[in-house]
Design an enzyme around this catalytic site. Structure first.
Site, PDB file in Angstrom:
ATOM      1  CG  ASP A  43      -2.333   0.569   0.744  1.00 22.59           C
ATOM      2  OD1 ASP A  43      -2.357   1.726   0.284  1.00 22.59           O
ATOM      3  OD2 ASP A  43      -3.347  -0.141   0.841  1.00 22.59           O
ATOM      4  CG  HIS A 118      -4.210   1.952  -2.434  1.00 25.58           C
ATOM      5  ND1 HIS A 118      -4.317   2.602  -1.230  1.00 25.58           N
ATOM      6  CD2 HIS A 118      -5.460   1.935  -2.957  1.00 25.58           C
ATOM      7  CE1 HIS A 118      -5.593   2.953  -1.020  1.00 25.58           C
ATOM      8  NE2 HIS A 118      -6.300   2.573  -2.060  1.00 25.58           N
ATOM      9  CD  GLU A 183     -10.001   3.589  -1.751  1.00 27.06           C
ATOM     10  OE1 GLU A 183     -10.968   3.912  -1.058  1.00 27.06           O
ATOM     11  OE2 GLU A 183      -8.897   3.297  -1.253  1.00 27.06           O
TER      12      GLU A 183
END
Ligand code: ACM
Ligand code: ZN
Length: 432
Positions: A43, A118, A183
């Site tokens: 991440d 990420h 995302e």
């Protein structure tokens, strides 16, 4: 079991968890007959897996500046490496041991290697793989929106990812390989000449289709290696891709769409399966992400949406509890958030639908809590939290207080003089 995929996810990127704890988690999963460990290894805030061909991923990407005294979302970016000493990673040798240990317990370890977003930890090590080439460092805390992502126009990005995944596949025999996909803010893709050239060359309509192109390309690479791509439900944007498994997290819609398209799905909706959410009254609980997912709500979860017919329902292969660790800085906090909610989810995934009974489960949980005590698991007792409901009667000018817990027939004791109740306090029988 009712479902073949009975999962637990653990984010070791936001806060690194030591190897010894991973063994514990695998033991606890086995006790609950869970069989898929989704290991979130990458991440923004950390790259946690040794990749021999790209040593900077862990030399740089595994370490961030410690700002744990500040709120997660109040930590400025920094690329000052001089005190980036908070973090860690797993060596390939450790990973092989963990995968073997899991296998002995009938658990498959599914790695997650995030892309295209990420990945600021990776871009801190190899900034040339981003659209801008900037070095923004490994973020010490939350980043939103996530614009600093892999460049989808640069062939080097794909070479890099395929090389990384080749080492990953060598370590993990799992047929399913998770590539994230969630995302990604496409602002930089809109501005990047390489990304825009790719859109033109491939005849894509927009940046959403560019993400689809990205995912499809990686999916084909995995297929060639007899693996199947798993992605968060954002990978449906820009067009459904065959032979992928959707992990539905923004509700169940992604899972429903996947099943209707003939693809498999794993249910992990925020409403029931995000164990970074509170499990009791926010004022009484340790800091968590938000939300409210008490034990009973998890137990009441039904993974097969009513919108699906019998054939489509078979494509829902199971469900999973997610443990995002922004607010789980250590093992004890992971245990607190995981247990006893994992017991509830395990029963959802194991038992026939009509065999489930909350009162019966609650009764059996007393024995489970004893096991947790003996094992030294830092489980939550929040299902016993007392909820106070006030009912005002304006005619008699009185207020009636009803005390309740989610656990049926739990003994409640109370005081009305401001003292903490104890075992000798009045026992609650009827509203006060
Ligand atoms: C996610 O929670 N971003 C998958
Ligand atoms: Zn680009």
């Amino acid at each position: 079991p009712r479902f073949p995929y009975r999962g637990m996810h653990l984010d070791v990127a936001r806060h690194f968890m030591p190897e010894s704890f991973i063994y514990k988690i695998l033991d606890y999963m086995a006790i609950h007959k869970l069989n898929r460990f989704h290991w979130h290894l990458v991440d923004d805030q950390g790259w946690r897996i040794e990749i021999k061909q790209y040593p900077e991923l862990t030399n740089i990407g595994a370490w961030r500046v410690d700002m744990n005294e500040r709120h997660w979302n109040d930590r400025p970016l920094t690329n000052d490496r001089s005190n980036a000493d908070y973090g860690g990673f797993y060596t390939q040798e450790q990973i092989r041991r963990i995968v073997a240990y899991a296998k002995q317990r009938n658990i498959t370890v599914m790695p997650e290697i995030e892309m295209p977003a990420h990945v600021m930890s990776a871009l801190a090590a190899y900034p040339e793989l981003s659209c801008t080439g900037e070095n923004l460092g490994v973020p010490p805390g939350g980043v939103w929106p996530i614009t600093h992502i892999y460049c989808a126009g640069n062939e080097q990005t794909f070479t890099f990812i395929e090389n990384v995944l080749t080492e990953v596949m060598d370590l993990f025999p799992s047929e399913l390989i998770h590539i994230g996909g969630d995302e990604a803010d496409k602002t930089n893709w809109q501005k990047c000449t390489k990304c825009q050239q790719r859109i033109k060359d491939e005849g894509l309509a927009n940046e959403a289709e560019l993400q689809s192109y990205f995912v499809r390309r990686i999916g084909e690479f995995l297929n060639k290696n007899n693996r199947t791509l798993v992605g968060w439900d954002e990978i449906l944007e820009g067009g459904s891709i065959n032979n992928t498994v959707i992990m539905s997290w923004r509700g169940e819609e992604g899972g429903i769409e996947a099943a209707k398209n003939g693809n498999k799905a794993i249910m992990t909706p925020g409403s029931h399966c995000y164990f970074d959410h509170y499990q009791g009254d926010e004022d009484l609980e340790p800091l968590a992400f938000g939300g409210y997912t008490p034990l009973k709500k998890v137990y009441d979860y039904e993974p097969i949406p009513t919108q699906l017919n019998d054939e489509q329902a078979k494509l829902i292969i199971g469900a999973q509890a997610n443990h995002w660790s922004e607010y789980m800085p250590n093992e004890k906090q992971v245990e607190y958030m995981a247990f006893p909610r994992l017991a509830a989810l395990a029963e959802v995934l194991w038992s026939p639908k009509n065999a489930r009974s909350w009162p019966d489960f609650s009764r059996r949980m007393y024995a489970q809590y004893n096991r947790y005590e003996i094992l030294g698991i830092n489980y939550s007792k929040s299902a016993f939290q007392v909820k106070i409901n006030a009912e005002a009667d304006t005619l008699t000018k009185s207020i009636k207080l009803k005390l309740e817990t989610d656990v049926p027939n739990a003994e409640i004791r109370y005081t009305i003089n401001g003292n903490e109740p104890n075992i000798n306090s009045s026992k609650y029988t009827t509203p006060v």
